[in-house]
Scaffold this active site. Structure first.
Site, PDB file in Angstrom:
ATOM      1  N   HIS A  80       0.780  -1.143   0.028  1.00  0.00           N
ATOM      2  CA  HIS A  80      -0.079  -0.083   0.105  1.00  0.00           C
ATOM      3  C   HIS A  80       0.806   1.113   0.087  1.00  0.00           C
ATOM      4  O   HIS A  80       1.845   1.376   0.889  1.00  0.00           O
ATOM      5  CB  HIS A  80      -0.895   0.005   1.124  1.00  0.00           C
ATOM      6  CG  HIS A  80      -1.995   0.636   1.065  1.00  0.00           C
ATOM      7  ND1 HIS A  80      -3.498   0.297   0.925  1.00  0.00           N
ATOM      8  CD2 HIS A  80      -2.146   2.049   1.295  1.00  0.00           C
ATOM      9  CE1 HIS A  80      -4.178   1.243   0.707  1.00  0.00           C
ATOM     10  NE2 HIS A  80      -3.680   2.294   0.723  1.00  0.00           N
ATOM     11  N   TYR A 201      -8.098  10.071   4.916  1.00  0.00           N
ATOM     12  CA  TYR A 201      -8.238  10.867   6.002  1.00  0.00           C
ATOM     13  C   TYR A 201      -9.091  12.054   5.607  1.00  0.00           C
ATOM     14  O   TYR A 201      -8.705  12.834   4.713  1.00  0.00           O
ATOM     15  CB  TYR A 201      -6.740  11.303   6.454  1.00  0.00           C
ATOM     16  CG  TYR A 201      -5.833  10.402   6.823  1.00  0.00           C
ATOM     17  CD1 TYR A 201      -6.174   9.844   7.977  1.00  0.00           C
ATOM     18  CD2 TYR A 201      -4.859   9.957   5.929  1.00  0.00           C
ATOM     19  CE1 TYR A 201      -5.075   8.776   8.248  1.00  0.00           C
ATOM     20  CE2 TYR A 201      -3.900   9.173   6.415  1.00  0.00           C
ATOM     21  CZ  TYR A 201      -4.003   8.509   7.383  1.00  0.00           C
ATOM     22  OH  TYR A 201      -2.918   7.633   7.757  1.00  0.00           O
ATOM     23  N   PRO A 293      -3.503   5.521  18.024  1.00  0.00           N
ATOM     24  CA  PRO A 293      -3.383   4.654  16.701  1.00  0.00           C
ATOM     25  C   PRO A 293      -3.395   5.719  15.415  1.00  0.00           C
ATOM     26  O   PRO A 293      -3.582   5.408  14.152  1.00  0.00           O
ATOM     27  CB  PRO A 293      -4.677   3.994  16.605  1.00  0.00           C
ATOM     28  CG  PRO A 293      -5.774   4.623  17.663  1.00  0.00           C
ATOM     29  CD  PRO A 293      -4.779   5.217  18.563  1.00  0.00           C
ATOM     30  N   LYS A 297       1.400   2.897  14.359  1.00  0.00           N
ATOM     31  CA  LYS A 297       2.741   2.453  14.799  1.00  0.00           C
ATOM     32  C   LYS A 297       2.762   1.566  15.855  1.00  0.00           C
ATOM     33  O   LYS A 297       3.717   0.899  15.797  1.00  0.00           O
ATOM     34  CB  LYS A 297       3.543   3.788  15.209  1.00  0.00           C
ATOM     35  CG  LYS A 297       3.617   4.965  14.446  1.00  0.00           C
ATOM     36  CD  LYS A 297       4.717   4.747  13.307  1.00  0.00           C
ATOM     37  CE  LYS A 297       5.029   5.749  12.267  1.00  0.00           C
ATOM     38  NZ  LYS A 297       5.575   5.749  11.112  1.00  0.00           N
ATOM     39  N   TYR A 391       5.674   8.530   8.069  1.00  0.00           N
ATOM     40  CA  TYR A 391       4.456   7.769   8.045  1.00  0.00           C
ATOM     41  C   TYR A 391       4.997   6.246   7.793  1.00  0.00           C
ATOM     42  O   TYR A 391       4.326   5.358   8.443  1.00  0.00           O
ATOM     43  CB  TYR A 391       3.913   8.315   6.699  1.00  0.00           C
ATOM     44  CG  TYR A 391       2.588   7.727   6.481  1.00  0.00           C
ATOM     45  CD1 TYR A 391       1.347   7.767   7.564  1.00  0.00           C
ATOM     46  CD2 TYR A 391       2.180   7.349   5.524  1.00  0.00           C
ATOM     47  CE1 TYR A 391       0.181   7.283   7.284  1.00  0.00           C
ATOM     48  CE2 TYR A 391       0.724   6.635   5.184  1.00  0.00           C
ATOM     49  CZ  TYR A 391      -0.222   7.091   6.187  1.00  0.00           C
ATOM     50  OH  TYR A 391      -1.636   6.624   6.264  1.00  0.00           O
TER      51      TYR A 391
HETATM   52  C1  LIG Z   1      -8.199  -0.076  16.564  1.00  0.00           C
HETATM   53  C2  LIG Z   1      -6.818  -0.126  16.615  1.00  0.00           C
HETATM   54  C3  LIG Z   1      -6.058  -0.064  15.232  1.00  0.00           C
HETATM   55  C4  LIG Z   1      -4.769  -0.135  15.361  1.00  0.00           C
HETATM   56  N1  LIG Z   1      -4.046   0.025  14.019  1.00  0.00           N
HETATM   57  C5  LIG Z   1      -2.651  -0.256  14.044  1.00  0.00           C
HETATM   58  C6  LIG Z   1      -2.176  -0.231  12.777  1.00  0.00           C
HETATM   59  O1  LIG Z   1      -2.702  -0.203  11.569  1.00  0.00           O
HETATM   60  N2  LIG Z   1      -0.645  -0.396  12.655  1.00  0.00           N
HETATM   61  C7  LIG Z   1      -0.045  -0.647  13.797  1.00  0.00           C
HETATM   62  O2  LIG Z   1       1.141  -0.812  13.897  1.00  0.00           O
HETATM   63  N3  LIG Z   1      -0.539  -0.669  15.109  1.00  0.00           N
HETATM   64  C8  LIG Z   1      -1.984  -0.421  15.238  1.00  0.00           C
HETATM   65  N4  LIG Z   1      -2.819  -0.518  16.601  1.00  0.00           N
HETATM   66  C9  LIG Z   1      -2.096  -0.646  17.560  1.00  0.00           C
HETATM   67  C10 LIG Z   1      -1.707  -2.373  17.747  1.00  0.00           C
HETATM   68  O3  LIG Z   1      -2.662  -3.170  17.563  1.00  0.00           O
HETATM   69  C11 LIG Z   1      -0.870  -2.380  19.321  1.00  0.00           C
HETATM   70  O4  LIG Z   1      -0.086  -1.549  19.375  1.00  0.00           O
HETATM   71  C12 LIG Z   1      -0.243  -4.006  19.196  1.00  0.00           C
HETATM   72  O5  LIG Z   1      -1.344  -5.075  19.532  1.00  0.00           O
HETATM   73  C13 LIG Z   1       0.516  -4.131  20.263  1.00  0.00           C
HETATM   74  O6  LIG Z   1       0.827  -5.604  20.481  1.00  0.00           O
HETATM   75  P1  LIG Z   1       1.490  -6.144  21.869  1.00  0.00           P
HETATM   76  O7  LIG Z   1       1.714  -7.407  21.734  1.00  0.00           O
HETATM   77  O8  LIG Z   1       2.150  -5.163  22.619  1.00  0.00           O
HETATM   78  O9  LIG Z   1      -0.156  -5.938  22.981  1.00  0.00           O
HETATM   79  P2  LIG Z   1      -1.409  -6.551  22.595  1.00  0.00           P
HETATM   80  O10 LIG Z   1      -1.675  -6.807  21.132  1.00  0.00           O
HETATM   81  O11 LIG Z   1      -2.459  -5.861  23.518  1.00  0.00           O
HETATM   82  O12 LIG Z   1      -1.166  -8.129  23.161  1.00  0.00           O
HETATM   83  C14 LIG Z   1      -1.250  -8.186  24.842  1.00  0.00           C
HETATM   84  C15 LIG Z   1      -1.621  -9.769  25.098  1.00  0.00           C
HETATM   85  O13 LIG Z   1      -1.432  -9.904  26.482  1.00  0.00           O
HETATM   86  C16 LIG Z   1      -2.373 -10.379  27.080  1.00  0.00           C
HETATM   87  N5  LIG Z   1      -2.430 -10.209  28.579  1.00  0.00           N
HETATM   88  C17 LIG Z   1      -2.920  -9.018  29.042  1.00  0.00           C
HETATM   89  N6  LIG Z   1      -2.879  -8.967  30.401  1.00  0.00           N
HETATM   90  C18 LIG Z   1      -2.397 -10.373  30.929  1.00  0.00           C
HETATM   91  C19 LIG Z   1      -2.048 -11.078  31.932  1.00  0.00           C
HETATM   92  N7  LIG Z   1      -2.267 -10.436  33.097  1.00  0.00           N
HETATM   93  N8  LIG Z   1      -1.804 -12.290  31.901  1.00  0.00           N
HETATM   94  C20 LIG Z   1      -1.666 -13.014  30.776  1.00  0.00           C
HETATM   95  N9  LIG Z   1      -1.790 -12.400  29.336  1.00  0.00           N
HETATM   96  C21 LIG Z   1      -2.369 -11.017  29.458  1.00  0.00           C
HETATM   97  C22 LIG Z   1      -3.641 -10.208  26.190  1.00  0.00           C
HETATM   98  O14 LIG Z   1      -4.836 -11.098  26.560  1.00  0.00           O
HETATM   99  C23 LIG Z   1      -3.001  -9.884  24.756  1.00  0.00           C
HETATM  100  O15 LIG Z   1      -3.049 -11.163  24.016  1.00  0.00           O
HETATM  101  C24 LIG Z   1      -4.137  -0.193  16.292  1.00  0.00           C
HETATM  102  C25 LIG Z   1      -4.826  -0.509  17.639  1.00  0.00           C
HETATM  103  C26 LIG Z   1      -6.182  -0.233  17.776  1.00  0.00           C
HETATM  104  C27 LIG Z   1      -6.929  -0.445  19.066  1.00  0.00           C
END
Ligand SMILES: Cc1cc2nc3c(=O)[nH]c(=O)nc-3n(C[C@H](O)[C@H](O)[C@H](O)COP(=O)(O)OP(=O)(O)OC[C@H]3O[C@@H](n4cnc5c(N)ncnc54)[C@H](O)[C@@H]3O)c2cc1C
Length: 394
Positions: A80, A201, A293, A297, A391
């Site tokens: 994209h 946007y 978001p 990132k 970006y």
């Molecule tokens: C609507 C939306 C759109 C987004 N779009 C983008 C995008 O286009 N590009 C981008 O880069 N980012 C985007 N993001 C951000 C991205 O989704 C997150 O930054 C990403 O999921 C972070 O990954 P993570 O593994 O750190 O955390 P998470 O994905 O939140 O994973 C954490 C995991 O830990 C588990 N957990 C929590 N507490 C406990 C516990 N006490 N014990 C055991 N397990 C636990 C949870 O169940 C979860 O599975 C978006 C976010 C949202 C909400």
């Protein structure tokens, strides 16, 4: 494959959370021959079905490719390279793939990436326990809700921004830098093909609206909404009417509609921990810092941090050299802060007047600045290069 770490009954690294950060970390540790176990509070189906991110930066794709984790995204993801801006002043498109460093995004839904990473982790012999909510982390010991204790040489908190990893680190004296952007988005997932060939946007007096492709049959839309909005107040009709108004379909043509699959409200907040770990506890992904978001990132920073943390753990566990852990913050934080700076800039571009603009004159000033920013982006090649580099960059 490196030497398999073995220290009696103790696991090398206990990873809390099976999101992008935890699963990338787990796969990379197995690559280095380090024993690990992932503890995840949800069931497998819920983990594999959670739709969030979709835009992967070139750096994330490179890391995942290098470590044999990119087969799905390289075959099913889509490249994209354009975004468009709509406002009362009309519409313009930026081919950001031709600007800045010439990098593009790969669009691949986060739940599919998580599914791929989990399958590969299991194929590599990794251990994971679902339905295992961690309640406490202390000195390498992790207590699970069912009463089980799991001990590791190190614990990686990859459990998101509300997790116990962050709370345990805060108790060790980490400081947080925080910004509440003062706005919220209604995040809507619809079963309909993308309506635009680009990321869209829309700046509008009623608030921002966004359009992001996910797959040929699923599209993500965003609607800026007041803090405290209840998604239940948004019927399908209301969503489509509001999207049509803010995306100015009367001027630019209709949206491809379809049933709404999911709605959720996201409050735009950002924070960064000054020290993403110490001693035996280290954090990656949203646990180490939440990013709003507005510039997509979060998942990309999670991949970056998981990669760096895996290197650091490999050094200390396989070679008894803790210099990687000592450098982990310095390795990541400058890039994390650049992502935050750009994300904040995007937020001011998309939302206009801020919460601090309390009277009408201030709101007018905020709106005028928003349009000046947009105009600069439309007309200045220097500004466009800056935009493209940040970006797509991590
Ligand atoms: C609507 C939306 C759109 C987004 N779009 C983008 C995008 O286009 N590009 C981008 O880069 N980012 C985007 N993001 C951000 C991205 O989704 C997150 O930054 C990403 O999921 C972070 O990954 P993570 O593994 O750190 O955390 P998470 O994905 O939140 O994973 C954490 C995991 O830990 C588990 N957990 C929590 N507490 C406990 C516990 N006490 N014990 C055991 N397990 C636990 C949870 O169940 C979860 O599975 C978006 C976010 C949202 C909400």
């Amino acid at each position: 494959m490196g030497k398999r770490f073995n220290s009696g009954a103790r696991t090398g690294v206990v990873i809390v959370g099976a999101g992008p950060a935890g699963l990338v970390l787990g796969n990379l540790l197995l690559d280095h021959g380090i024993d690990c176990v992932i503890l995840e509070r949800r069931e497998r189906k819920a983990v594999e079905g959670r739709a969030r991110a979709g835009f992967l930066a070139a750096h994330s794709v490179r890391v995942l490719t290098q470590h044999g984790l990119a087969e799905g995204l390289l075959t099913r993801g889509r490249s994209h390279r354009t975004c468009l801006f709509r406002s009362e002043q009309g519409e313009f498109t930026l081919d950001y793939g031709q600007l800045g460093r010439g990098e593009v995004h790969t669009v691949y839904p986060q739940q599919e990436l998580v599914r791929d990473l989990l399958a590969e982790y299991l194929r590599r012999g990794g251990e994971i326990r679902f339905d295992a909510e961690v309640e406490e982390i202390s000195e390498g010991r992790v207590r699970v809700r069912d009463g089980a204790d799991v001990t590791g040489r190190y614990v990686a908190g990859c459990d998101g921004h509300r997790g116990v990893g962050r709370a345990a680190l805060a108790a060790l004296g980490t400081r947080t830098a925080r910004r509440d952007h003062g706005v919220s988005w209604l995040a809507v997932l619809v079963a309909a093909p993308p309506s635009l060939a680009a990321v869209g946007y829309a700046l509008h007096a009623r608030g921002f609206a966004g359009h992001m492709a996910r797959t040929d049959t699923v599209t993500r839309y965003y609607l800026q909404c007041p803090r405290g909005t209840d998604p239940a107040d948004w019927s399908e009709d209301r969503i489509w009417t509001e999207l049509a108004t803010r995306l100015r379909t009367a001027e630019f043509g209709p949206l491809k509609d379809g049933p709404v699959l999911e709605t959720a409200v996201v409050d735009l907040r950002s924070d960064v921990l000054d020290r993403p770990g110490t001693g035996r506890l280290w954090l990656a992904g949203d646990a180490a810092g939440l990013i709003s978001p507005s510039a997509a990132k979060g998942a990309n920073l999670a991949v970056l941090q998981a990669e760096r943390l895996a290197e650091a753990f490999a050094r200390v566990l396989n070679h008894d050299d803790d210099s990687g852990l000592a450098r982990y913050a310095a390795d990541c934080l400058p890039r994390v802060w650049r992502a935050h700076e750009f994300s904040h800039w995007m937020s001011t571009l998309l939302h206009g007047p801020s919460a601090e603009d309390t009277d009408e004159a201030e709101a007018r000033y905020g709106r005028a600045l928003q349009y000046a920013r947009l105009d600069s982006l439309r007309t200045s090649r220097t500004h466009q290069d800056f935009f493209a580099e940040n970006y797509t960059g991590i």
